[in-house]
Structures are given as structure tokens and as C-alpha cells.
Design a protein around this motif. Structure first.
Motif, PDB file in Angstrom:
ATOM      1  N   ALA A 366       6.707  -5.260   9.118  1.00  0.00           N
ATOM      2  CA  ALA A 366       5.254  -5.251   8.938  1.00  0.00           C
ATOM      3  C   ALA A 366       4.864  -5.505   7.493  1.00  0.00           C
ATOM      4  O   ALA A 366       5.689  -5.425   6.585  1.00  0.00           O
ATOM      5  N   ARG A 367       3.601  -5.828   7.323  1.00  0.00           N
ATOM      6  CA  ARG A 367       3.057  -5.928   5.974  1.00  0.00           C
ATOM      7  C   ARG A 367       1.573  -5.583   6.011  1.00  0.00           C
ATOM      8  O   ARG A 367       0.961  -5.560   7.082  1.00  0.00           O
ATOM      9  N   LEU A 368       1.031  -5.318   4.843  1.00  0.00           N
ATOM     10  CA  LEU A 368      -0.363  -4.898   4.715  1.00  0.00           C
ATOM     11  C   LEU A 368      -1.199  -6.100   4.290  1.00  0.00           C
ATOM     12  O   LEU A 368      -0.944  -6.692   3.243  1.00  0.00           O
ATOM     13  N   ARG A 369      -2.132  -6.461   5.158  1.00  0.00           N
ATOM     14  CA  ARG A 369      -3.051  -7.558   4.826  1.00  0.00           C
ATOM     15  C   ARG A 369      -4.466  -7.171   5.221  1.00  0.00           C
ATOM     16  O   ARG A 369      -4.677  -6.689   6.340  1.00  0.00           O
ATOM     17  N   ASP A 370      -5.415  -7.362   4.315  1.00  0.00           N
ATOM     18  CA  ASP A 370      -6.819  -7.059   4.591  1.00  0.00           C
ATOM     19  C   ASP A 370      -6.995  -5.652   5.152  1.00  0.00           C
ATOM     20  O   ASP A 370      -7.756  -5.438   6.105  1.00  0.00           O
ATOM     21  N   GLY A 371      -6.252  -4.706   4.596  1.00  0.00           N
ATOM     22  CA  GLY A 371      -6.440  -3.310   4.985  1.00  0.00           C
ATOM     23  C   GLY A 371      -5.787  -2.925   6.292  1.00  0.00           C
ATOM     24  O   GLY A 371      -5.947  -1.795   6.756  1.00  0.00           O
ATOM     25  N   GLY A 392       7.482  -4.108   4.553  1.00  0.00           N
ATOM     26  CA  GLY A 392       7.736  -2.726   4.936  1.00  0.00           C
ATOM     27  C   GLY A 392       7.894  -2.653   6.444  1.00  0.00           C
ATOM     28  O   GLY A 392       8.047  -3.687   7.109  1.00  0.00           O
ATOM     29  N   LEU A 393       7.881  -1.448   6.968  1.00  0.00           N
ATOM     30  CA  LEU A 393       8.067  -1.249   8.405  1.00  0.00           C
ATOM     31  C   LEU A 393       6.917  -0.401   8.945  1.00  0.00           C
ATOM     32  O   LEU A 393       6.437   0.508   8.268  1.00  0.00           O
ATOM     33  N   VAL A 394       6.514  -0.722  10.169  1.00  0.00           N
ATOM     34  CA  VAL A 394       5.628   0.187  10.897  1.00  0.00           C
ATOM     35  C   VAL A 394       6.523   1.062  11.754  1.00  0.00           C
ATOM     36  O   VAL A 394       7.439   0.570  12.411  1.00  0.00           O
ATOM     37  N   GLU A 395       6.260   2.365  11.694  1.00  0.00           N
ATOM     38  CA  GLU A 395       7.058   3.313  12.460  1.00  0.00           C
ATOM     39  C   GLU A 395       6.232   3.802  13.638  1.00  0.00           C
ATOM     40  O   GLU A 395       5.187   4.419  13.441  1.00  0.00           O
ATOM     41  N   LEU A 396       6.727   3.507  14.844  1.00  0.00           N
ATOM     42  CA  LEU A 396       6.029   3.994  16.040  1.00  0.00           C
ATOM     43  C   LEU A 396       6.801   5.200  16.580  1.00  0.00           C
ATOM     44  O   LEU A 396       8.030   5.200  16.598  1.00  0.00           O
ATOM     45  N   ALA A 410       1.736   4.394  11.251  1.00  0.00           N
ATOM     46  CA  ALA A 410       2.415   4.739   9.994  1.00  0.00           C
ATOM     47  C   ALA A 410       3.112   3.507   9.430  1.00  0.00           C
ATOM     48  O   ALA A 410       3.957   2.906  10.094  1.00  0.00           O
ATOM     49  N   PHE A 411       2.723   3.133   8.225  1.00  0.00           N
ATOM     50  CA  PHE A 411       3.345   2.001   7.536  1.00  0.00           C
ATOM     51  C   PHE A 411       4.184   2.561   6.397  1.00  0.00           C
ATOM     52  O   PHE A 411       3.719   3.404   5.628  1.00  0.00           O
ATOM     53  N   ILE A 412       5.424   2.134   6.326  1.00  0.00           N
ATOM     54  CA  ILE A 412       6.296   2.537   5.214  1.00  0.00           C
ATOM     55  C   ILE A 412       6.614   1.287   4.411  1.00  0.00           C
ATOM     56  O   ILE A 412       7.359   0.422   4.866  1.00  0.00           O
ATOM     57  N   PRO A 413       6.002   1.143   3.227  1.00  0.00           N
ATOM     58  CA  PRO A 413       6.340  -0.037   2.413  1.00  0.00           C
ATOM     59  C   PRO A 413       7.817   0.029   2.028  1.00  0.00           C
ATOM     60  O   PRO A 413       8.377   1.128   1.924  1.00  0.00           O
ATOM     61  N   TYR A 414       8.445  -1.110   1.835  1.00  0.00           N
ATOM     62  CA  TYR A 414       9.849  -1.096   1.412  1.00  0.00           C
ATOM     63  C   TYR A 414      10.024  -0.149   0.217  1.00  0.00           C
ATOM     64  O   TYR A 414      11.000   0.600   0.136  1.00  0.00           O
ATOM     65  N   ALA A 415       9.044  -0.202  -0.690  1.00  0.00           N
ATOM     66  CA  ALA A 415       9.141   0.665  -1.882  1.00  0.00           C
ATOM     67  C   ALA A 415       9.167   2.139  -1.490  1.00  0.00           C
ATOM     68  O   ALA A 415       9.751   2.959  -2.185  1.00  0.00           O
TER      69      ALA A 415
END
Ligand code: AMP
Ligand code: MG
Length: 419
Positions: A366-371, A392-396, A410-415
Motif C-alpha cells: 500500500a501507499r498513501l495518496r491524497d489522504g 508500506g503495508l495495510v494491515e487487515l 491500519a497503514f504501516i509505512p515502511y519507515a
């Protein structure tokens, strides 16, 4: 009549019946309970301390700031001399600058020129900003009242000498080095870097750039895993590739155990004919095949080889990366003396929809785009391009979930995993 392949079974993506699939949290709980630091301690200069893990608590040798000083360019004075309304005050000769203090005591009723960072001259308890005065160089004119202590920094207002700066287990970042230096440290007690051996297994693997047969694949996991180890602040140990041959693998594991504190292998971790990693670890009598209810990620082979923990990761690059982030990274953190770290999760509105079945946790690229958290078009675990596309990854969660556009996920950025 020509043979027809059997129809797809309804349950072709279902979890095998009758097998116990360990939930992710239970697997993490077991790792957390059973693993501890394996690295020794040493003292290193600050210049070598980035990403190192403190072996002991560290205290400030000196206060920051060491003495009271001015936070701005302006004029220092005694608060008791300031009245309400417009006023004029004579300036003393001389000034206080950073590294060039004013010597002497400020006489009552006077002001002194001060520059940012200068130690407050004796008698000065308040500073007026230069923009708030007019001056001819002999006197200053300004409006009262002023707040006592305005524009000054108290000695030790940041940290006092003797304060605990960091506790053992802290992984030192750039800001930590600033704080250590500011409070007088030039060296710190740290743990030895965790040495992590990385070994790829599989007869089909060829070295990147080599002449590969059409049916061979280039070893993608090794460069990825070695780089992840570096990002985590550990010391990568490249053990190359091993064929699907038990004797060769045994020899390579022996070498890895001699050179590293932990071994990551990829490939051959399931229970198939060519899954020699799991067979070998089983043979050594110190292995468990963890059937973790997670996607992507087939069984994880966990064991000890000559006392060295081995993470037998799945061969698929996507599964290898996800299993490293979710399981191996926190486990290696414990081995490295960092304690247990949860990844940083951010709740975001979904930019996708998905009907998730119950029974296992899922990680989507996953990634974060436009919120919103958007996910990669394919969930195929061989799609390396998706790992790169993602940030990053979305965790379901383990249970069922109906994700619609704007459902919080829940989004976990690679960082957030320390990458
Ligand atoms: P395995 O876990 O050994 O059954 O491998 C699963 C899949 O991942 C197979 O398609 C392998 O060819 C592939 N694979 C295994 N190791 C690697 C690697 N180091 N780089 C790229 N693909 C791999
Ligand atoms: Mg294989």
C-alpha cells in the motif's frame, strides 16, 4: 475424449481444515517471550554510534544549556528596572556574544547589548528583542511592561546534569547524537551490532547479471534482505546461494552459524520434497514449522542451528519481505537488545474496497495518496514490482472485514517498521 482439468475447488484459497493456524499476535507473543539479547557490549565514539543500541542507561554529564543565555539578539536588563509604558534606558559599553561573555555586573537602571546564545551577564534576568527597541547606540527606548525572564533560556531548562538521557535498549538516531554531544558525552556504551546472515536457497536461483537458463530466476531476496538488515541497523553477512541439496545447505548453515548471531534463509521452508530448510532444521531437532495465519507467507520455519536462531522465510519475495518485517524484525530487535517494538500504525481512510475473509491477518502492499491508503492492483506474492510500488503495508485484522472506500484501515509505512 480429451482430459479436462478438474474444476477449481470452492475452497482453493481456504485454510487447510484440521490444522492449527497460529494467529499473528500469538506468534509474536511467543517470540517476545522467548527471545532476548545475544550481543555483547563495547564503547564507541559518538561518530560511530548512529543506529547502535545502548547497552546501559546514559546520563547527562553536563546541563543543557550549561548557563542561562539569551534566545535572541537584543538588550539584556533587570526586570525590576522596567516600568509600564514608554521609557528610555542607558546602554553600558561592551556587549555579550556567544562565546564572548560580558565581564562585570550590569549596573542598575542600565541595559546591555546581547546576541543570541550569549551567557546572560550578571544582573540580567530579562531580554528585550532588538526589533522592539529604537536605539542610537547610547540609549534604548521601548515600551513596558516586559515579562520577567522573557527571551532567556534557564541553565538546565532542557536537561540537567545527571538526568537520564536514554535507557538501555535505545537505538541511537541523529537527534540522540546531538543530545549526547550537548551534554558532554564523546563515547557511549553500546551493544555489538547484531550480525545477520542471509542465505538464499533453491536450484532455480541464479546470481543477478549472470547468464541464466530460461527456467532460472535471479536471486531477488538476497539483495533485498541484506539491504533490510542494513536499514535496521544490523550487520549483514552475505552467505550467497545454496542449492536444494541437504549436504550443501548443512555446510552453508554451519558457516553462517559461525559468522552470525542470527540466520535468515529464504526458500525451501514449507514441507514439500524440495523444502530442505525445514527438513534440515527438523533433523537438527530444533525446529518448528510455524503455521501462521498470515497472508502473504506460507509456513515460517523457525529453529536453532548450532544455537543460532534461524528464520526460514518463504521464497516468494513478497512473502519473504512481509514475514521479515512482521516477524523477523521485532525478533531481531530483541536479539539486538532493543526490546520489543511495535511497528508504527497510522489509521487512514481506505482508497480501495475489499471483502476480507476471516481466519488470517492480511498485509497488502500500500501507499498513501491524497489522504487515503491505496493498495497494489494484484495480491500475487511473486509481484516484486508491487513491493517497489508500495511505500508500506495495510494491515487487515484476523477476522472478516468489509473494506469500502473511506473505511479506516491500519497503514504501516515502511519507515514504521524501521526500514
Ligand atoms: P519456495 O519457498 O522455495 O517454495 O519458493 C517459492 C517461490 O519463490 C518459487 O517460485 C521460487 O522460485 C521463488 N523464490 C525462492 N527464492 C527466491 C529468491 N531468492 N529470489 C526470487 N525468487 C525466489
Ligand atoms: Mg525452493
Amino acid at each position: 475424449m480429451t482430459l479436462k482439468p478438474p474444476p477449481l475447488r470452492d475452497d482453493c484459497f481456504a485454510l487447510p481444515a484440521g490444522t492449527h493456524w497460529t494467529p499473528v499476535d500469538e506468534a509474536l507473543g511467543l517470540l517476545r517471550e522467548r527471545l532476548g539479547p545475544v550481543t555483547g557490549a563495547e564503547t564507541v565514539p559518538l561518530a560511530e554510534a548512529l543506529d547502535r543500541v545502548l547497552a546501559e542507561d546514559v546520563r547527562a554529564l553536563r546541563a543543557n544549556p550549561p548557563v542561562a543565555n539569551t534566545a535572541v539578539d537584543g538588550y539584556g536588563l533587570r526586570h525590576a528596572d522596567v516600568v509600564e509604558g514608554p521609557q528610555v534606558m542607558p546602554l553600558v559599553e561592551g556587549r555579550a556574544a556567544a562565546g564572548d561573555p560580558y565581564d562585570g555586573v550590569l549596573p542598575a537602571g542600565h541595559a546591555v547589548r546581547v546576541l543570541t546564545g550569549a551567557a546572560l551577564p550578571e544582573g540580567v534576568d530579562t531580554v528585550i528583542l532588538q526589533e522592539d527597541v529604537t536605539t542610537d547606540g547610547v540609549e534604548i527606548a521601548f515600551h513596558g511592561p516586559l515579562k520577567k525572564g522573557a527571551n532567556t533560556r534557564r541553565a538546565g531548562e532542557d536537561v540537567d546534569a545527571g538526568d537520564t538521557l536514554f535507557e538501555a535498549g535505545r537505538r541511537l538516531g541523529p537527534a540522540d547524537l546531538a543530545l549526547l554531544a550537548a551534554t558532554g558525552q564523546d563515547a557511549v556504551p553500546v551493544r555489538a551490532r547484531l550480525r545477520v546472515a542471509v542465505l538464499s536457497t533453491g536450484d532455480e536461483l541464479a546470481e543477478a547479471g549472470s547468464d541464466a537458463r530460461a527456467d532460472q530466476v535471479y536471486d531477488a531476496n538476497r539483495p533485498m534482505l541484506l539491504a533490510m538488515i542494513t536499514r535496521f541497523g544490523f550487520e549483514p553477512v552475505d552467505m550467497g546461494r545454496a542449492p536444494d541439496d541437504r549436504a550443501a545447505l548443512r555446510k552453508r548453515l554451519d558457516e553462517a552459524a559461525a559468522r552470525a548471531d542470527v540466520i535468515l534463509t529464504s526458500g525451501g521452508a514449507s514441507a514439500g520434497d524440495e523444502d530442505h530448510m525445514s527438513a534440515l532444521l527438523q533433523e537438527a531437532g530444533a525446529m518448528n514449522l510455524w503455521r501462521i495465519a498470515v497472508k502473504p507467507g506460507r509456513p515460517l520455519a523457525l529453529g536453532l542451528w548450532q544455537g543460532v536462531p534461524v528464520f526460514g522465510l518463504p521464497g516468494n519475495p513478497v512473502a519473504a519481505m512481509v514475514c521479515t518485517l512482521v516477524f523477523a524484525r521485532p525478533a531481531m530487535g530483541l536479539l539486538a537488545g532493543q526490546g520489543w517494538h511495535e511497528p508504527m500504525r497510522i489509521m487512514l481512510p481506505a482508497g480501495f474496497s475489499k471483502s476480507k475473509k476471516p481466519g488470517r491477518r492480511e498485509y497488502l502492499r500500500a501507499r498513501l495518496r491524497d489522504g487515503r491508503a491505496e493498495v497494489f492492483a494484484s495480491e500475487g506474492s511473486g509481484r516484486i514490482s508491487g513491493l517497489s510500488w508500495a511505500e508500506g503495508l495495510v494491515e487487515l485484522p484476523d477476522g472478516a472485514m468489509e473494506v469500502e472506500i473511506d473505511t479506516p484501515v491500519a497503514f504501516i509505512p515502511y519507515a514504521g517498521f524501521g526500514l
